[in-house]
Design an enzyme around this catalytic site. Structure first.
Site, PDB file in Angstrom:
ATOM      1  CE  LYS A   1      -4.487   0.981   0.366  1.00  7.82           C
ATOM      2  NZ  LYS A   1      -5.635   0.118  -0.023  1.00  7.82           N
TER       3      LYS A   1
HETATM    4  N1  GLU Z   1      -7.456   0.045  -3.552  1.00  6.81           N
HETATM    5  C1  GLU Z   1      -8.138  -1.195  -3.794  1.00  6.81           C
HETATM    6  C2  GLU Z   1      -8.183  -2.028  -2.536  1.00  6.81           C
HETATM    7  O1  GLU Z   1      -7.991  -1.532  -1.471  1.00  6.81           O
HETATM    8  C3  GLU Z   1      -7.554  -1.939  -4.977  1.00  6.81           C
HETATM    9  C4  GLU Z   1      -6.149  -2.384  -4.806  1.00  6.81           C
HETATM   10  C5  GLU Z   1      -5.541  -2.940  -6.100  1.00  6.81           C
HETATM   11  O2  GLU Z   1      -6.263  -3.114  -7.066  1.00  6.81           O
HETATM   12  O3  GLU Z   1      -4.347  -3.169  -6.104  1.00  6.81           O
HETATM   13  O4  GLU Z   1      -8.472  -3.190  -2.580  1.00  6.81           O
END
Ligand code: GLU
Length: 435
Positions: free
Chosen positions: A125
């Protein structure tokens, strides 16, 4: 709180500093859930510590030349939590509340989420502590590109693949993709997902999180023997996830009776019409003032008489007080980390089943997996194939978690974390310890 430095042999990361018991710290919350799952699985302490501890934490200073000519400093992070099952995967958020503990917690959630839906990724993240609404488009582009440049050594199609999250979108992904492609000297579409179709995006990515939430909502209704057309739903958030949900849930016969955005909340006993709401929102920029609605204080949204509650906004929204007053008898988590530990305990005590974020909102990352696979293949799938595979993946994940939930007799959240940790542990043990 999470320490940014660790001495050899002193694993400070897994020993957070003392925080007030009343202060919700998402990192402490997620690590205690992972540790608990490790104990349920009978894993040894060393392995649990390995699984909990983030692999890499990068903090970057992001200087931006503002339109005024002044230089402003921002701070950003990219954290790879676990890459035993595949490259790191997870979004990038731009928000004033971003901090290292939040990003670390969300990166661990991504490790669990990818394992729960069984896609070949680890968890990561990123984020910048910034209010993007206060920036011009030029400032936002310079901020994004400088951040992308700074995290470039850590990301890549086979290393770590960012995606959109709160306040980031297809345009932000395009700038990141372009910055990395310029640095590498060739087009690198697989470095981010959630891109526009014209530069390696996929049909179906937009709205995929909401589709996954809808699939999980229908699946739990079916398991509990409840009819979709008898359900009243309240949704917190009318953004990228909340807005498509109004339409998708209404199409399946559910009635959306309450909705909130940052300006407040409304109660519409007769149900919200998705089209009218979308037109109203386009004009007013808020759900407030929707024809025929009653205004309610934002904190009272979940007390509106309803059957299903869907938090689809920021983390930590469902605390003890909200959980106590919750009118609905099912909750489906569309947001990441919307429920505090105390909130979760109260909901469990009240026998309110919760489909947890790591399952309910995984449609987005599954869509990202399909986009990345297409980028690597250089071959665009048709919408039908995308839709069919997304639905299959979500159904399989739900069915597996439900079956294990019946065996384990713990909450759906605890079950999902057990399943995620079990798969991560298997990969970690198979690979062994280097050197
Ligand atoms: N931001 C989205 C989540 O929290 C998607 C993450 C992604 O597709 O890598 O799942």
């Amino acid at each position: 709180m999470l320490s940014r430095t660790s001495k050899a042999g002193d694993n400070v990361v897994t020993r957070p500093h003392e925080v007030s018991p009343h202060e919700f710290n998402p990192w402490i919350h997620v690590t205690s859930l992972i540790e608990k799952a490790g104990h349920v699985l009978g894993l040894n302490e060393g392995l649990i510590k390995r699984i909990v501890t983030p692999e890499r934490i990068l903090e970057v200073a992001v200087p931006v030349r503002m339109d005024s000519g002044q230089i402003e400093m921002y701070h950003g992070w990219r954290i790879q939590h676990d890459t035993s099952r595949g490259p790191g995967k997870g979004g990038i958020r731009f928000h004033p509340s971003v901090n290292v503990d939040e990003i670390a917690a969300l990166s661990a959630d991504m490790s669990i989420k990818c394992a729960v839906v069984n896609i070949p990724y680890g968890g990561a993240k990123g984020g910048i502590k910034v209010d993007p609404a206060a920036l011009s488009r030029g400032e936002l582009e310079r901020l994004t590109r400088r951040y992308a440049f700074s995290i470039a050594p850590m990301i890549g199609p086979d290393r770590d693949i960012p995606a959109p999250d709160i306040n980031t979108d297809t345009q932000v992904m395009s700038w990141i993709m372009d910055t990395v492609s310029m640095l590498r000297g060739h087009n690198t579409p697989g470095v981010v997902t959630g891109k526009p179709l014209a530069i390696g995006g996929t049909l179906g990515h937009a709205g995929a999180t909401s589709l996954g939430v809808t699939i999980c909502t229908s699946a739990i209704l079916q398991r509990l023997g409840r009819l979709a057309n008898e359900q009243r739903v309240v949704i917190q958030g009318y953004g990228k996830v909340g807005a498509p949900l109004v339409k998708l849930l209404s199409e399946r016969g559910m009635k959306i009776v309450g909705i909130a955005d940052i300006r407040g909340a409304i109660h519409v006993p007769g149900g919200i019409n998705p089209l009218t709401m979308s037109e109203h929102y386009k004009e007013a920029g808020t759900v407030m003032g929707y024809p025929g609605s009653d205004e309610v204080p934002a904190e009272k949204l979940f007390t509106i008489p309803s059957d299903i509650a869907i938090p689809a906004a920021l983390g930590g929204a469902i605390d003890a007080e909200i959980a106590e007053g919750m009118a609905a008898s099912i909750m489906v988590e569309a947001a990441n980390g919307p429920t505090t530990g105390e909130g979760a305990a109260i909901l469990a005590g009240r026998n309110i089943p919760v489909v947890p974020d790591v399952l309910a909102n995984a449609g987005g990352v599954v869509a990202s997996y399909f986009e990345w696979a297409q980028d690597l293949q250089g071959y665009l799938w048709e919408t039908e194939l995308f839709q069919q595979r997304l639905e299959k993946t979500m159904h399989e994940a739900f069915n597996h978690i439900w079956a294990r939930h019946q065996q384990l007799e713990v909450t759906l959240r605890e079950t999902a974390i057990v399943v995620g940790v079990e798969r991560i542990a298997e990969a970690t043990e198979l690979r062994g310890l280097f050197p």
